[in-house]
Design an enzyme around this catalytic site. Structure first.
Site, PDB file in Angstrom:
ATOM      1  N   MET A 215       0.873  -1.189   0.000  1.00 22.16           N
ATOM      2  CA  MET A 215       0.000   0.000   0.000  1.00 22.16           C
ATOM      3  C   MET A 215       0.903   1.230   0.000  1.00 22.16           C
ATOM      4  O   MET A 215       1.767   1.354   0.859  1.00 22.16           O
ATOM      5  CB  MET A 215      -0.862  -0.049   1.270  1.00 22.16           C
ATOM      6  CG  MET A 215      -1.874   1.062   1.376  1.00 22.16           C
ATOM      7  SD  MET A 215      -3.138   0.684   2.627  1.00 22.16           S
ATOM      8  CE  MET A 215      -2.231   0.904   4.131  1.00 22.16           C
ATOM      9  N   HIS A 216       0.756   2.059  -1.009  1.00 25.21           N
ATOM     10  CA  HIS A 216       1.592   3.262  -1.046  1.00 25.21           C
ATOM     11  C   HIS A 216       0.923   4.435  -1.734  1.00 25.21           C
ATOM     12  O   HIS A 216       1.459   5.524  -1.762  1.00 25.21           O
ATOM     13  CB  HIS A 216       2.905   2.956  -1.770  1.00 25.21           C
ATOM     14  CG  HIS A 216       2.729   2.759  -3.255  1.00 25.21           C
ATOM     15  ND1 HIS A 216       2.190   1.618  -3.772  1.00 25.21           N
ATOM     16  CD2 HIS A 216       2.983   3.564  -4.301  1.00 25.21           C
ATOM     17  CE1 HIS A 216       2.138   1.713  -5.095  1.00 25.21           C
ATOM     18  NE2 HIS A 216       2.606   2.891  -5.448  1.00 25.21           N
TER      19      HIS A 216
END
Ligand code: UD1
Length: 373
Positions: A215-216
């Site tokens: 997740m970024h």
């Protein structure tokens, strides 16, 4: 014939590797590889060159981090000098990162023909910087190499002339097929041992009984109101059900620290360094479920059959969704929705799918077409 190809950020590297390899078969074609330097850490960049056998870039622009305007602006200034000096016949860009967009603009302003690999993807969401990059690049490109037929339709709707579009398949799957056997030789235990970010107690884990997350994206990590409930769910529910592995992107780590969520995450999730290509592929092969906001992982999950919860509200890669036969479900960042999909996926098994022309030979088709032009 002289071709400049451009890479800038991590997701570009697995797309350029097969292109370099296919082009190297024709020594009469002069190939200049330019790295803009948007990603520069050894783990975000160098390791992919070594692992995937990408030749050392001929030119490095050393752009580094910054705001979007800073990255695009600096890249344009530096890349213009390269194009003026090299005078290529074609510039080839891949994907949808800032380097893709910046170098496309320079190409056309310098009157050089432009080819885009991975053209025609559309999320319809202009809140994503990548969507802006895709639109600009495809509007300018002379030759648009698409990964699937949905992308052809998107381009046709936008009025792109048929003769500029070539459906060639997904070049990233060339890399997956070329590297699969090397990844299979790794064990999950050895990857964790080697890449553990912080000392922690790692539960004994079956080789195929864990969850993986990445997740970024700004839409998930930039606001505490969004990030905190996601982290609460991931640490409080998923990590209690299965060992949860998170190879963490530098941007996500920074945000977790900023919002005071870092301690909770490090207690409950097995944090790993950003992983090399083979390590990530091996984890994906064994994961019971993938939770991600990455585009490339959706595609790899599709081919490997890994159930994939895509933590986004839209995707530019609809071919990977379950309704098109793929393995991914869009769950956004609503915890109730993610929870429901998670438990549903826990009861489903791996169903590998191979969309048309995702056959490992996309780069050869691209090089063949370029040489005919
Ligand atoms: C970029 C791409 C995104 C892709 C992602 C994968 C754009 C618009 N976005 O986003 O599509 O999914 O790469 O990784 O191009 N940083 C480091 N080391 C590095 C590079 C970055 O620590 O080698 C940190 C910096 O603090 C930087 C932040 O990560 O500010 C974000 O990097 P940036 O390249 O701006 O965007 P990504 O979020 O990586």
């Amino acid at each position: 014939m002289k071709i400049i190809s451009v890479v800038g950020a991590r997701p570009n590297f697995m797309k350029i590797a097969p292109f370099c390899r296919a082009l190297a078969k024709y020594p009469e074609v002069k190939h200049v590889l330019v790295h803009t330097g948007q990603h520069y850490d050894a783990r975000m960049s160098d390791s992919f060159f070594t692992d995937l056998g990408i030749p050392e870039p001929d030119i490095h622009l050393d752009i580094g981090s910054g705001t979007h305007a800073e990255q695009v602006g600096r890249t344009m200034i530096e890349f213009e000098k390269v194009v003026k000096a090299e005078q290529p016949d074609w510039i080839v860009v891949v994907g949808d990162v800032n380097a893709t967009c910046a170098c496309s603009i320079v190409a056309k302003k310098e009157h050089v023909k432009l080819a885009h690999i991975e053209a025609g993807l559309r999320s319809g969401d202009l809140g994503m910087p990548e969507e802006i990059n895709r639109l600009v690049t495809d509007r300018l490109a002379d030759l648009l190499f698409t990964p699937d037929r949905i992308s052809n339709e998107n381009l046709q709707k936008e009025g792109v002339a048929e003769e500029r579009i070539a459906f060639v398949g997904n070049i990233m799957i060339d890399t997956l097929e070329a590297q699969r056997s090397r990844a299979e030789q790794l064990t999950v235990a050895e990857i964790i041992r080697r890449e553990l970010l912080l000392p922690c107690e790692v539960p004994a884990m079956p080789e195929n009984g864990f969850a993986v997350m990445t997740m970024h994206r700004p839409s998930n990590v930039d606001r505490a109101e969004t990030l905190a409930p996601l982290i609460e769910f991931l640490t409080g529910e998923v990590a209690n059900d299965l060992p949860l592995l998170w190879p963490i992107h530098p941007r996500a780590r920074k945000q977790l620290e900023l919002f005071g969520l870092w301690n909770l995450v490090r207690e409950k999730i097995i944090l790993l360094n950003p992983l090399g290509y083979h390590d990530m592929l091996r984890l994906n092969m064994g994961a019971k479920v993938m939770l991600t906001d990455s585009g490339g992982l959706q595609e790899e999950c599709c081919v490997l059959g890994t159930p994939c919860l895509t933590m986004r509200w839209n995707t530019e890669r609809p071919i990977t969704l379950k309704e098109h036969g793929g393995a991914s479900v869009l769950v956004g960042n609503d915890v109730n929705r993610i929870r429901a999909a998670y438990w549903e996926e826990m009861n489903s098994s791996r169903r590998p799918q191979r969309p048309e022309l995702w056959d490992g030979h996309t780069a050869e088709r691209i090089v063949h077409i370029l040489r005919e032009k």
